[in-house]
Design a protein around this motif. Structure first.
Motif, PDB file in Angstrom:
ATOM      1  N   ALA A 130     -17.688  38.998 -30.633  1.00 46.84           N
ATOM      2  CA  ALA A 130     -18.887  38.714 -29.838  1.00 46.84           C
ATOM      3  C   ALA A 130     -19.155  37.221 -29.761  1.00 46.84           C
ATOM      4  O   ALA A 130     -19.477  36.687 -28.692  1.00 46.84           O
ATOM      5  CB  ALA A 130     -20.092  39.442 -30.434  1.00 46.84           C
ATOM      6  N   VAL A 131     -19.023  36.514 -30.880  1.00 48.91           N
ATOM      7  CA  VAL A 131     -19.287  35.078 -30.890  1.00 48.91           C
ATOM      8  C   VAL A 131     -18.245  34.327 -30.067  1.00 48.91           C
ATOM      9  O   VAL A 131     -18.579  33.389 -29.331  1.00 48.91           O
ATOM     10  CB  VAL A 131     -19.332  34.554 -32.341  1.00 48.91           C
ATOM     11  CG1 VAL A 131     -19.406  33.030 -32.359  1.00 48.91           C
ATOM     12  CG2 VAL A 131     -20.523  35.143 -33.076  1.00 48.91           C
ATOM     13  N   LEU A 132     -16.998  34.741 -30.163  1.00 49.98           N
ATOM     14  CA  LEU A 132     -15.963  34.101 -29.343  1.00 49.98           C
ATOM     15  C   LEU A 132     -16.256  34.287 -27.854  1.00 49.98           C
ATOM     16  O   LEU A 132     -16.084  33.357 -27.057  1.00 49.98           O
ATOM     17  CB  LEU A 132     -14.590  34.688 -29.679  1.00 49.98           C
ATOM     18  CG  LEU A 132     -13.865  34.116 -30.890  1.00 49.98           C
ATOM     19  CD1 LEU A 132     -12.514  34.791 -31.056  1.00 49.98           C
ATOM     20  CD2 LEU A 132     -13.688  32.608 -30.778  1.00 49.98           C
ATOM     21  N   SER A 133     -16.695  35.476 -27.478  1.00 45.73           N
ATOM     22  CA  SER A 133     -17.020  35.731 -26.073  1.00 45.73           C
ATOM     23  C   SER A 133     -18.144  34.829 -25.592  1.00 45.73           C
ATOM     24  O   SER A 133     -18.119  34.322 -24.471  1.00 45.73           O
ATOM     25  CB  SER A 133     -17.424  37.201 -25.888  1.00 45.73           C
ATOM     26  OG  SER A 133     -16.348  38.055 -26.168  1.00 45.73           O
ATOM     27  N   LEU A 134     -19.147  34.619 -26.446  1.00 40.75           N
ATOM     28  CA  LEU A 134     -20.265  33.753 -26.073  1.00 40.75           C
ATOM     29  C   LEU A 134     -19.838  32.298 -25.992  1.00 40.75           C
ATOM     30  O   LEU A 134     -20.236  31.572 -25.074  1.00 40.75           O
ATOM     31  CB  LEU A 134     -21.395  33.909 -27.087  1.00 40.75           C
ATOM     32  CG  LEU A 134     -22.125  35.252 -27.061  1.00 40.75           C
ATOM     33  CD1 LEU A 134     -23.050  35.376 -28.270  1.00 40.75           C
ATOM     34  CD2 LEU A 134     -22.921  35.403 -25.769  1.00 40.75           C
ATOM     35  N   CYS A 135     -19.035  31.853 -26.947  1.00 42.62           N
ATOM     36  CA  CYS A 135     -18.596  30.457 -26.962  1.00 42.62           C
ATOM     37  C   CYS A 135     -17.650  30.140 -25.810  1.00 42.62           C
ATOM     38  O   CYS A 135     -17.542  28.985 -25.383  1.00 42.62           O
ATOM     39  CB  CYS A 135     -17.909  30.132 -28.291  1.00 42.62           C
ATOM     40  SG  CYS A 135     -19.024  30.134 -29.717  1.00 42.62           S
ATOM     41  N   LEU A 136     -16.949  31.144 -25.320  1.00 38.24           N
ATOM     42  CA  LEU A 136     -15.992  30.931 -24.226  1.00 38.24           C
ATOM     43  C   LEU A 136     -16.536  31.423 -22.888  1.00 38.24           C
ATOM     44  O   LEU A 136     -15.787  31.654 -21.954  1.00 38.24           O
ATOM     45  CB  LEU A 136     -14.679  31.654 -24.535  1.00 38.24           C
ATOM     46  CG  LEU A 136     -13.942  31.155 -25.784  1.00 38.24           C
ATOM     47  CD1 LEU A 136     -12.750  32.053 -26.080  1.00 38.24           C
ATOM     48  CD2 LEU A 136     -13.492  29.721 -25.614  1.00 38.24           C
ATOM     49  N   ALA A 137     -17.862  31.587 -22.834  1.00 34.90           N
ATOM     50  CA  ALA A 137     -18.462  32.131 -21.614  1.00 34.90           C
ATOM     51  C   ALA A 137     -18.269  31.220 -20.411  1.00 34.90           C
ATOM     52  O   ALA A 137     -18.330  31.660 -19.269  1.00 34.90           O
ATOM     53  CB  ALA A 137     -19.957  32.372 -21.836  1.00 34.90           C
ATOM     54  N   ASP A 138     -18.022  29.920 -20.663  1.00 36.69           N
ATOM     55  CA  ASP A 138     -17.804  28.993 -19.549  1.00 36.69           C
ATOM     56  C   ASP A 138     -16.388  29.062 -18.996  1.00 36.69           C
ATOM     57  O   ASP A 138     -16.054  28.377 -18.040  1.00 36.69           O
ATOM     58  CB  ASP A 138     -18.128  27.558 -19.978  1.00 36.69           C
ATOM     59  CG  ASP A 138     -17.263  27.111 -21.158  1.00 36.69           C
ATOM     60  OD1 ASP A 138     -16.460  27.921 -21.649  1.00 36.69           O
ATOM     61  OD2 ASP A 138     -17.398  25.937 -21.557  1.00 36.69           O
TER      62      ASP A 138
END
Length: 208
Positions: A130-138
């Motif tokens: 989940a955190v990786l998805s948020l950090c790579l949302a751009d």
């Protein structure tokens, strides 16, 4: 929805961690019954939540640091193998080596116990997809520490808030109405569920 589901996942994992008796509510209720005090139950929940939050924050800090120096594919592979390794260990050996704290534990002792329990169970590792998805949302494909720090702190806050709400609700229900005797007839094997959750997390990283 692509940016909403990771937050929902963080909150859902917080609820799952909160309902798991190994994460603290059972100990808080036991302390309250031992000292015959509802106040002890409520006070115990605070250091338990703090210890859990510190554990997952430490894990996510490592994720951000290593994610910034490794290419994303290699990082996901290493993280997935680590999580799947914990799942395999849990499947074969369970949680035999539990951290034990006596009934006279103070607030600092409870926080340290909660930190060790969350760390040994791999609680923070469950949050990695989940955190990786948020950090790579751009969609840049780079995990930059500067931009990832606020996201990581927010993830810890959402997860810990959900966990605290659930452990408070469960502890209140058990202490005030249900009693520990209900666990004899309504016990769920959370060790097995935890192992399955770790396995699902590792697989999610591999296919993410």
């Amino acid at each position: 929805m692509t940016t909403l589901w990771p937050w929902l996942s963080l909150a859902g994992l917080g609820a799952f961690h909160g309902v798991n008796p190994a994460m603290g509510w059972l100990f808080a209720v036991a302390l309250g019954l031992h000292r015959q005090s509802r106040r002890v139950v409520w006070l115990s929940l605070i250091p338990i939540a703090i210890g859990h939050a510190i554990s997952i924050a430490a894990v996510l800090a490592v994720v951000v640091v290593f994610g910034a120096v490794l290419d994303l594919r290699s990082f996901r592979l290493v993280a997935a193998l680590l999580i799947l390794g914990l799942a395999v260990r849990g499947a074969f050996y369970g949680q035999r080596h539990r951290v034990r704290v006596g009934m006279q534990a103070g607030m600092a002792g409870l926080a340290f116990w909660s930190f060790l329990m969350a760390t040994s169970h791999g609680a923070g590792l469950m949050l990695v997809p989940a955190v990786l998805s948020l950090c790579l949302a751009d969609r840049t494909g780079d995990l930059a520490m500067a931009s990832s720090l606020p996201v990581t702190l927010a993830a810890v806050a959402v997860h810990s808030g959900a966990m605290l709400a659930v452990i408070a609700a469960v502890a209140l229900a058990v202490f005030e109405w249900l009693g520990l005797a209900v666990l004899r007839s309504a016990w769920i094997n959370f060790d097995r569920l935890w192992t399955l959750a770790l396995g699902a997390t590792g697989i999610a990283l591999l296919v993410q």
